[in-house]
Design a protein around this motif. Sequence first.
Motif, PDB file in Angstrom:
ATOM      1  N   GLY A  14       0.859  -1.189   0.000  1.00  0.00           N
ATOM      2  CA  GLY A  14       0.000   0.000   0.000  1.00  0.00           C
ATOM      3  C   GLY A  14       0.890   1.233   0.000  1.00  0.00           C
ATOM      4  N   ALA A  15       0.307   2.400   0.279  1.00  0.00           N
ATOM      5  CA  ALA A  15       1.107   3.628   0.250  1.00  0.00           C
ATOM      6  C   ALA A  15       2.311   3.513   1.182  1.00  0.00           C
ATOM      7  CB  ALA A  15       0.234   4.815   0.656  1.00  0.00           C
ATOM      8  N   THR A  16       2.093   2.963   2.392  1.00  0.00           N
ATOM      9  CA  THR A  16       3.187   2.906   3.359  1.00  0.00           C
ATOM     10  C   THR A  16       4.317   2.021   2.837  1.00  0.00           C
ATOM     11  OG1 THR A  16       1.506   3.120   5.075  1.00  0.00           O
ATOM     12  CG2 THR A  16       3.715   2.513   5.794  1.00  0.00           C
ATOM     13  N   ASP A  35       3.504  -8.114  -1.913  1.00  0.00           N
ATOM     14  CA  ASP A  35       2.126  -7.939  -1.456  1.00  0.00           C
ATOM     15  C   ASP A  35       1.361  -9.219  -1.768  1.00  0.00           C
ATOM     16  OD1 ASP A  35       0.244  -5.250  -0.702  1.00  0.00           O
ATOM     17  OD2 ASP A  35      -0.810  -7.063  -1.315  1.00  0.00           O
ATOM     18  N   ARG A  36       0.371  -9.491  -0.962  1.00  0.00           N
ATOM     19  CA  ARG A  36      -0.395 -10.732  -1.172  1.00  0.00           C
ATOM     20  C   ARG A  36      -1.268 -10.629  -2.415  1.00  0.00           C
ATOM     21  NH1 ARG A  36      -5.618 -10.638   2.680  1.00  0.00           N
ATOM     22  NH2 ARG A  36      -6.275  -8.594   2.012  1.00  0.00           N
ATOM     23  N   THR A  43      -6.141  -0.898   1.679  1.00  0.00           N
ATOM     24  CA  THR A  43      -6.861   0.321   2.054  1.00  0.00           C
ATOM     25  C   THR A  43      -6.507   1.493   1.149  1.00  0.00           C
ATOM     26  OG1 THR A  43      -6.826  -0.481   4.326  1.00  0.00           O
ATOM     27  CG2 THR A  43      -7.335   1.851   4.012  1.00  0.00           C
ATOM     28  N   THR A  44      -5.254   1.571   0.708  1.00  0.00           N
ATOM     29  CA  THR A  44      -4.853   2.732  -0.083  1.00  0.00           C
ATOM     30  C   THR A  44      -5.678   2.848  -1.369  1.00  0.00           C
ATOM     31  OG1 THR A  44      -2.630   2.498   0.828  1.00  0.00           O
ATOM     32  CG2 THR A  44      -2.869   3.937  -1.091  1.00  0.00           C
ATOM     33  N   TYR A  47      -9.228   4.439  -0.473  1.00  0.00           N
ATOM     34  CA  TYR A  47      -9.372   5.586   0.431  1.00  0.00           C
ATOM     35  C   TYR A  47     -10.189   6.694  -0.228  1.00  0.00           C
ATOM     36  CZ  TYR A  47      -5.836   8.946  -1.310  1.00  0.00           C
ATOM     37  OH  TYR A  47      -5.142   9.883  -2.017  1.00  0.00           O
ATOM     38  N   HIS A  48     -10.380   7.777   0.513  1.00  0.00           N
ATOM     39  CA  HIS A  48     -11.291   8.822   0.064  1.00  0.00           C
ATOM     40  C   HIS A  48     -10.668   9.717  -1.007  1.00  0.00           C
ATOM     41  CE1 HIS A  48     -14.695  11.610   1.749  1.00  0.00           C
ATOM     42  NE2 HIS A  48     -14.778  11.444   0.461  1.00  0.00           N
ATOM     43  N   LEU A  50      -8.352  12.158  -0.439  1.00  0.00           N
ATOM     44  CA  LEU A  50      -8.057  13.516   0.027  1.00  0.00           C
ATOM     45  C   LEU A  50      -6.610  13.647   0.465  1.00  0.00           C
ATOM     46  CD1 LEU A  50      -8.699  16.352   1.120  1.00  0.00           C
ATOM     47  CD2 LEU A  50      -9.824  15.294   3.070  1.00  0.00           C
ATOM     48  N   VAL A 171       2.739 -13.435   2.156  1.00  0.00           N
ATOM     49  CA  VAL A 171       3.665 -14.032   3.125  1.00  0.00           C
ATOM     50  C   VAL A 171       2.911 -15.122   3.883  1.00  0.00           C
ATOM     51  CG1 VAL A 171       4.915 -13.612   5.280  1.00  0.00           C
ATOM     52  CG2 VAL A 171       5.153 -12.032   3.350  1.00  0.00           C
ATOM     53  N   GLY A 351      -1.566   6.034  10.778  1.00  0.00           N
ATOM     54  CA  GLY A 351      -1.299   7.138   9.855  1.00  0.00           C
ATOM     55  C   GLY A 351      -2.372   7.330   8.802  1.00  0.00           C
ATOM     56  N   ALA A 353      -2.908   8.178   4.253  1.00  0.00           N
ATOM     57  CA  ALA A 353      -2.245   8.162   2.949  1.00  0.00           C
ATOM     58  C   ALA A 353      -1.425   9.447   2.790  1.00  0.00           C
ATOM     59  CB  ALA A 353      -3.278   8.030   1.843  1.00  0.00           C
ATOM     60  N   THR A 354      -1.941  10.555   3.295  1.00  0.00           N
ATOM     61  CA  THR A 354      -1.229  11.838   3.161  1.00  0.00           C
ATOM     62  C   THR A 354       0.160  11.784   3.799  1.00  0.00           C
ATOM     63  OG1 THR A 354      -3.359  12.998   3.207  1.00  0.00           O
ATOM     64  CG2 THR A 354      -1.410  14.316   3.731  1.00  0.00           C
TER      65      THR A 354
HETATM   66  C1  LIG Z   1     -12.653   4.863   4.446  1.00  0.00           C
HETATM   67  C2  LIG Z   1     -11.285   5.456   4.511  1.00  0.00           C
HETATM   68  C3  LIG Z   1     -11.049   6.708   3.982  1.00  0.00           C
HETATM   69  C4  LIG Z   1      -9.764   7.270   4.082  1.00  0.00           C
HETATM   70  N1  LIG Z   1      -9.537   8.492   3.521  1.00  0.00           N
HETATM   71  C5  LIG Z   1      -8.322   9.054   3.585  1.00  0.00           C
HETATM   72  C6  LIG Z   1      -8.071  10.286   2.948  1.00  0.00           C
HETATM   73  O1  LIG Z   1      -8.945  10.861   2.313  1.00  0.00           O
HETATM   74  N2  LIG Z   1      -6.823  10.803   3.044  1.00  0.00           N
HETATM   75  C7  LIG Z   1      -5.821  10.169   3.710  1.00  0.00           C
HETATM   76  O2  LIG Z   1      -4.722  10.706   3.764  1.00  0.00           O
HETATM   77  N3  LIG Z   1      -6.018   8.958   4.302  1.00  0.00           N
HETATM   78  C8  LIG Z   1      -7.240   8.390   4.254  1.00  0.00           C
HETATM   79  N4  LIG Z   1      -7.477   7.172   4.816  1.00  0.00           N
HETATM   80  C9  LIG Z   1      -6.383   6.481   5.494  1.00  0.00           C
HETATM   81  C10 LIG Z   1      -5.470   5.788   4.466  1.00  0.00           C
HETATM   82  O3  LIG Z   1      -6.225   5.233   3.435  1.00  0.00           O
HETATM   83  C11 LIG Z   1      -4.658   4.689   5.132  1.00  0.00           C
HETATM   84  O4  LIG Z   1      -4.077   5.154   6.302  1.00  0.00           O
HETATM   85  C12 LIG Z   1      -3.541   4.218   4.199  1.00  0.00           C
HETATM   86  O5  LIG Z   1      -4.016   3.995   2.893  1.00  0.00           O
HETATM   87  C13 LIG Z   1      -2.937   2.938   4.751  1.00  0.00           C
HETATM   88  O6  LIG Z   1      -1.921   2.531   3.855  1.00  0.00           O
HETATM   89  P1  LIG Z   1      -1.065   1.247   4.180  1.00  0.00           P
HETATM   90  O7  LIG Z   1      -0.076   1.089   3.110  1.00  0.00           O
HETATM   91  O8  LIG Z   1      -0.543   1.352   5.581  1.00  0.00           O
HETATM   92  O9  LIG Z   1      -2.121   0.067   4.187  1.00  0.00           O
HETATM   93  P2  LIG Z   1      -2.755  -0.733   2.879  1.00  0.00           P
HETATM   94  O10 LIG Z   1      -2.969   0.193   1.746  1.00  0.00           O
HETATM   95  O11 LIG Z   1      -3.899  -1.475   3.407  1.00  0.00           O
HETATM   96  O12 LIG Z   1      -1.575  -1.698   2.497  1.00  0.00           O
HETATM   97  C14 LIG Z   1      -1.300  -2.860   3.238  1.00  0.00           C
HETATM   98  C15 LIG Z   1      -0.978  -3.953   2.254  1.00  0.00           C
HETATM   99  O13 LIG Z   1      -0.505  -5.114   2.965  1.00  0.00           O
HETATM  100  C16 LIG Z   1      -0.883  -6.233   2.198  1.00  0.00           C
HETATM  101  N5  LIG Z   1      -0.802  -7.451   3.020  1.00  0.00           N
HETATM  102  C17 LIG Z   1      -1.567  -7.790   4.072  1.00  0.00           C
HETATM  103  N6  LIG Z   1      -1.200  -8.989   4.543  1.00  0.00           N
HETATM  104  C18 LIG Z   1      -0.185  -9.436   3.765  1.00  0.00           C
HETATM  105  C19 LIG Z   1       0.585 -10.616   3.732  1.00  0.00           C
HETATM  106  N7  LIG Z   1       0.406 -11.647   4.587  1.00  0.00           N
HETATM  107  N8  LIG Z   1       1.550 -10.744   2.782  1.00  0.00           N
HETATM  108  C20 LIG Z   1       1.775  -9.748   1.888  1.00  0.00           C
HETATM  109  N9  LIG Z   1       1.044  -8.603   1.869  1.00  0.00           N
HETATM  110  C21 LIG Z   1       0.080  -8.443   2.796  1.00  0.00           C
HETATM  111  C22 LIG Z   1      -2.301  -5.889   1.757  1.00  0.00           C
HETATM  112  O14 LIG Z   1      -2.687  -6.650   0.614  1.00  0.00           O
HETATM  113  C23 LIG Z   1      -2.195  -4.401   1.457  1.00  0.00           C
HETATM  114  O15 LIG Z   1      -1.974  -4.138   0.078  1.00  0.00           O
HETATM  115  C24 LIG Z   1      -8.721   6.566   4.722  1.00  0.00           C
HETATM  116  C25 LIG Z   1      -8.973   5.290   5.223  1.00  0.00           C
HETATM  117  C26 LIG Z   1     -10.230   4.725   5.115  1.00  0.00           C
HETATM  118  C27 LIG Z   1     -10.487   3.352   5.607  1.00  0.00           C
END
Ligand SMILES: Cc1cc2nc3c(=O)[nH]c(=O)nc-3n(C[C@H](O)[C@H](O)[C@H](O)COP(=O)(O)OP(=O)(O)OC[C@H]3O[C@@H](n4cnc5c(N)ncnc54)[C@H](O)[C@@H]3O)c2cc1C
Length: 534
Positions: A14-16, A35-36, A43-44, A47-48, A50, A171, A351, A353-354
């Motif tokens: 995801g973004a992180t 990534d799986r 979640t990325t 997301y919304h 923004l 994983v 955290g 996405a921003t």
């Molecule tokens: C409804 C909603 C609206 C939001 N709106 C905003 C917004 O407008 N602006 C903003 O800044 N933030 C927003 N956020 C927050 C933001 O979307 C999240 O904080 C951010 O996208 C999280 O990114 P991430 O990479 O940590 O997680 P993810 O994008 O969820 O990435 C995690 C990844 O790990 C992978 N994974 C999981 N298990 C395994 C495994 N066993 N092996 C390999 N890969 C695995 C998953 O497939 C996934 O791709 C929103 C969140 C939600 C829920």
Amino acid sequence: MTRISTEVLVIGGGATGVGVVRDVAMRGFDAVLVDRVDFGEGTTGRYHGLLHSGGRYAVKDPVSARECIAENAVLRRIAGECIEDTGGLFVTTPADDPDYADRFVQGCSDTGVPVEEIAVAEALRREPLLNPRISRAFVVPDASMDAWKTIWACVRSAQEYGARALPYHPVMRILRDGDRVAGAVCRDERTGEDVEIESRFTINATGAWAGRLADLAGAPGVTVVPGKGIMIATNHRLVNTVVNRCDMPGDGDIIVPIRTVSVIGTTDSPVDDPDDLPITADEVREMLDAGDELVPGFSSARQLRVWAGARPLFKDDKAAAADTRDISRGLALVDHAERDGLGGLITITGGKATTFRLMAEVAVDAMCEQLGVERRSRTAEEVLPGENPDGHYWLGSRLARRERTMHDDQLICECELVSRGRLEEAIARRGTQNLDDIRRVLRLGMGPCQGGFCIYRATGILHDERRLDGPAANAALRAFVQERWKGVQPILFGDQLRQARLDEWIFQGLLDIEHVADGEVGAEPEPVAAKEVV
Ligand SMILES: Cc1cc2nc3c(=O)[nH]c(=O)nc-3n(C[C@H](O)[C@H](O)[C@H](O)COP(=O)(O)OP(=O)(O)OC[C@H]3O[C@@H](n4cnc5c(N)ncnc54)[C@H](O)[C@@H]3O)c2cc1C
């Protein structure tokens, strides 16, 4: 079993995770990202949209507000074309606490979020569909940010620094060498083969799944509560500015204009499983009613699609005491050496996405400290590949590009202006048989017809380009239609119901999709990362 050896394994695309792998690679480490599923499918990709100015958090969470405004400026510089500079408005509707506006202005001033009050008449001039009964309006530097463009730009950047990126590699097991994590065993979903990745350090960036991954590593009790939020997209833009209710954050209080649609969101309810996010009729009603507060008539506009995502809400007393002392409440860093006596593993979650770039920097700083090396992050300085630091995405840019090639290149997806040339290029670069992977790169089938007119054309081209046999092409088509149906089914009313009936006649009546010979989506060669082609 395939064996790979690397210095740093990043789990979660995801973004992180893509921010982490870019940072790691730019600091000169050899890195592998897994990534799986596809990158940005968590979640990325839900997301919304923004890019926060920090205004939303100015009163409730000043630390997050400061982080957001700082990262807002950084991302505008390094990821210009992933962002549309829509600007943002905070408006006081009759349903909002009128005293909040002054606290909001004070909060913005305390946290460094630029804010300017404008006359209500001026706000209505800029956004004519806004509720005319608003009493105050404030301008902030909110924007919209395209999740998939940002993700692919980070992946490309990491690849340019030598990193390897492996989607569809879940994983299954974490490798241990005594009290150190020594890598992971993944399954290559496209070949069914196990892949052992030996690494000196592992970073868990699996968002709402981070607790499960920590469990696998033998570091139990990392509590990440998935917070479900739903969003609904209208089939065209009702506003061109991000519009927020000027009140304490609540449900359905923001409309984001992104690409050709407006998205209302969101809700926030804890759930047990980030993979199980059912959408109820009550939630849909609540969002539409909330939309009417900001834009009267919102609920009777054509609703295109609804979806849900899971926020990674970090709640871990053990780790909070030990590891997150100096870090904002928004992002959560868990150093498992300190928390669990388990070396070689860090979890970064929470955290927004921003703030993904900042989260990555914090995580990689902590890794360097554990490894005893000093290498500084440069991700805030270097522009992402293909990005124009001086220009942002604008609504007419795809049409302008289409006009340049309209006499030489067939149009495949009318809603999203995807041409045959760009589709063929994306199929070749992604090396995929999955039309949903192509959708995330090109927005294929994401417009009002939800694939009704374009997806069988795209399937034909995929069949030709990838030399799929008939049953495999049928499987790809059916999987795409099924995926689109999930987001349409909870909002089957009005014009979208009419569209769904038409699509049904096309797929069932003309193509008899229920009865065509079905097959498996076949094995793939090593996937090639997409050049961002949107
Ligand atoms: C409804 C909603 C609206 C939001 N709106 C905003 C917004 O407008 N602006 C903003 O800044 N933030 C927003 N956020 C927050 C933001 O979307 C999240 O904080 C951010 O996208 C999280 O990114 P991430 O990479 O940590 O997680 P993810 O994008 O969820 O990435 C995690 C990844 O790990 C992978 N994974 C999981 N298990 C395994 C495994 N066993 N092996 C390999 N890969 C695995 C998953 O497939 C996934 O791709 C929103 C969140 C939600 C829920």
